[in-house]
Write a protein that holds these residues in place. Structure first.
Motif, PDB file in Angstrom:
ATOM      1  N   GLU A 124       0.880  -1.240   0.073  1.00 27.32           N
ATOM      2  CA  GLU A 124       0.168  -0.104  -0.119  1.00 27.32           C
ATOM      3  C   GLU A 124       0.884   1.091  -0.028  1.00 27.32           C
ATOM      4  OE1 GLU A 124      -3.162   2.086   3.064  1.00 27.32           O
ATOM      5  OE2 GLU A 124      -3.426  -0.023   2.647  1.00 27.32           O
ATOM      6  N   ARG A 125       1.812   1.328   0.865  1.00 29.10           N
ATOM      7  CA  ARG A 125       2.852   2.354   0.828  1.00 29.10           C
ATOM      8  C   ARG A 125       3.584   2.661  -0.324  1.00 29.10           C
ATOM      9  NH1 ARG A 125       5.268  -0.016   5.669  1.00 29.10           N
ATOM     10  NH2 ARG A 125       3.659   0.656   7.413  1.00 29.10           N
ATOM     11  N   GLN A 126       4.017   1.539  -1.142  1.00 22.77           N
ATOM     12  CA  GLN A 126       4.482   1.556  -2.323  1.00 22.77           C
ATOM     13  C   GLN A 126       3.521   2.066  -3.355  1.00 22.77           C
ATOM     14  OE1 GLN A 126       5.691  -2.184  -4.110  1.00 22.77           O
ATOM     15  NE2 GLN A 126       7.287  -1.318  -5.454  1.00 22.77           N
ATOM     16  N   ARG A 127       2.431   1.712  -3.420  1.00 25.07           N
ATOM     17  CA  ARG A 127       1.461   2.205  -4.455  1.00 25.07           C
ATOM     18  C   ARG A 127       1.130   3.730  -4.247  1.00 25.07           C
ATOM     19  NH1 ARG A 127      -0.470  -2.666  -3.383  1.00 25.07           N
ATOM     20  NH2 ARG A 127      -2.184  -2.044  -1.958  1.00 25.07           N
ATOM     21  N   GLU A 128       1.016   4.043  -2.952  1.00 21.99           N
ATOM     22  CA  GLU A 128       0.702   5.568  -2.656  1.00 21.99           C
ATOM     23  C   GLU A 128       1.971   6.408  -2.865  1.00 21.99           C
ATOM     24  OE1 GLU A 128       0.031   5.522   1.562  1.00 21.99           O
ATOM     25  OE2 GLU A 128      -1.868   4.902   1.399  1.00 21.99           O
ATOM     26  N   LEU A 132       1.971   9.688  -5.595  1.00 23.18           N
ATOM     27  CA  LEU A 132       2.473  11.092  -5.213  1.00 23.18           C
ATOM     28  C   LEU A 132       3.608  11.269  -6.147  1.00 23.18           C
ATOM     29  CD1 LEU A 132       2.485  10.660  -1.326  1.00 23.18           C
ATOM     30  CD2 LEU A 132       0.921  12.190  -2.892  1.00 23.18           C
ATOM     31  N   ALA A 133       4.401  10.453  -6.548  1.00 16.56           N
ATOM     32  CA  ALA A 133       5.544  10.713  -7.439  1.00 16.56           C
ATOM     33  C   ALA A 133       5.087  11.052  -8.831  1.00 16.56           C
ATOM     34  CB  ALA A 133       6.451   9.523  -7.463  1.00 16.56           C
ATOM     35  N   LYS A 134       4.056  10.308  -9.407  1.00 13.97           N
ATOM     36  CA  LYS A 134       3.507  10.591 -10.605  1.00 13.97           C
ATOM     37  C   LYS A 134       2.842  12.143 -10.514  1.00 13.97           C
ATOM     38  CE  LYS A 134       2.175   5.545 -12.229  1.00 13.97           C
ATOM     39  NZ  LYS A 134       1.065   5.180 -12.551  1.00 13.97           N
ATOM     40  N   LYS A 135       2.067  12.250  -9.464  1.00 17.37           N
ATOM     41  CA  LYS A 135       1.656  13.741  -9.452  1.00 17.37           C
ATOM     42  C   LYS A 135       2.462  14.866  -9.478  1.00 17.37           C
ATOM     43  CE  LYS A 135      -2.589  12.737  -6.978  1.00 17.37           C
ATOM     44  NZ  LYS A 135      -3.277  12.734  -5.502  1.00 17.37           N
ATOM     45  N   ALA A 138       7.732  13.079 -11.018  1.00 15.52           N
ATOM     46  CA  ALA A 138       9.023  12.492 -10.723  1.00 15.52           C
ATOM     47  C   ALA A 138       8.969  10.860 -10.934  1.00 15.52           C
ATOM     48  CB  ALA A 138       9.325  12.758  -9.174  1.00 15.52           C
ATOM     49  N   TYR A 139       8.000  10.284 -11.397  1.00 10.62           N
ATOM     50  CA  TYR A 139       7.810   8.865 -11.451  1.00 10.62           C
ATOM     51  C   TYR A 139       7.340   8.767 -12.975  1.00 10.62           C
ATOM     52  CZ  TYR A 139       6.669   4.124 -11.261  1.00 10.62           C
ATOM     53  OH  TYR A 139       6.517   2.636 -11.403  1.00 10.62           O
TER      54      TYR A 139
END
Length: 186
Positions: A124-128, A132-135, A138-139
Motif C-alpha cells: 500500500e505504501r509503495q502504491r501511494e 504521489l511521485a506521478k503527481k 518524478a515517476y
C-alpha cells in the motif's frame, strides 16, 4: 532430540545480507533464499522441505522469513511438524513440534497475521508513493525497451509482414512488447 539442526534464511533481494539472521547458531546445514516471501515457491525452501527428516530441528530467525502470509506459514509448519520436524522461530521465541498447545497455535496465527498485514502495508505504501511521485512528475515508470527510432523501425517492419516472433528475438523483447509497440494504448 537426535536429528540435525537446519537453518533457513531468506532475504528479499540479492543485495541484502543474510549474515545476521542465524549468526552464532550452530547448524548442520543452512538453506538460503534471496527471494520474496510472497509465496512458497523458493528453491532453497523446497530443498529444505525435501531434506528435513524426523528428529531434525529447523531454525528460522523470524516467522516472516519463512512466510509472509498466514496460510503459507500454517501450511509449512504443519507440513514439517507432521513429519516429526521441530521448528524454532528465534525472534518470537516460539517452538512448534506438532504436539502444540492451543496457546502455541494461537501465537502462530497471530504472529503470522502480523507478517501478512505488514506485507499488505508495504504494498500500500509503495502504491501511494508511486501515485504521489506521478503527481509531482518524478515517476515515469519503467524505462522503454526500445528507443524511438528502433520502435518506429519495429512498427514499419511488422506492418510489412515480418513475423512478430522473429522481431521479438531480434530486438530482445517479448512478443507482447512487440504488440505494445505496434498498437500503443496511449
Amino acid at each position: 532430540m537426535s536429528g540435525q539442526r537446519l537453518g533457513y534464511i531468506r532475504v528479499s533481494s540479492l543485495d541484502q545480507s543474510t549474515q545476521r539472521q542465524l549468526e552464532d547458531i550452530q547448524l548442520g546445514r543452512v538453506f538460503t533464499d534471496k527471494a520474496s516471501g510472497k509465496d512458497v515457491k523458493r528453491p532453497q525452501l523446497e530443498e529444505l522441505l525435501k531434506f528435513a527428516r524426523d528428529g531434525d530441528t529447523v531454525i528460522v530467525h523470524s516467522m516472516d522469513r519463512l512466510a509472509r502470509n498466514l496460510d503459507d506459514l500454517r501450511s509449512l509448519v504443519q507440513k514439517l511438524t507432521g513429519r516429526g520436524v521441530r521448528i524454532e522461530f528465534l525472534e518470537e521465541s516460539l517452538v512448534f513440534t506438532g504436539e502444540d498447545s492451543p496457546l502455541a497455535n494461537l501465537m502462530l496465527s497471530v504472529m503470522g497475521a502480523f507478517a501478512e498485514f505488514e506485507r499488505a502495508l508495504i504494498g500500500e505504501r509503495q502504491r501511494e508513493g508511486i501515485t504521489l511521485a506521478k503527481k509531482r512528475g518524478a515517476y515515469r515508470g519503467r524505462k522503454k525497451a526500445l528507443s524511438t527510432e528502433k520502435a518506429a523501425d519495429l512498427a514499419r517492419r511488422a506492418a510489412a509482414g515480418e513475423p512478430k516472433a522473429a522481431l521479438a528475438r531480434e530486438y530482445g523483447i517479448s512478443r507482447q512488447t512487440v504488440y505494445q509497440y505496434i498498437h500503443p494504448t496511449g
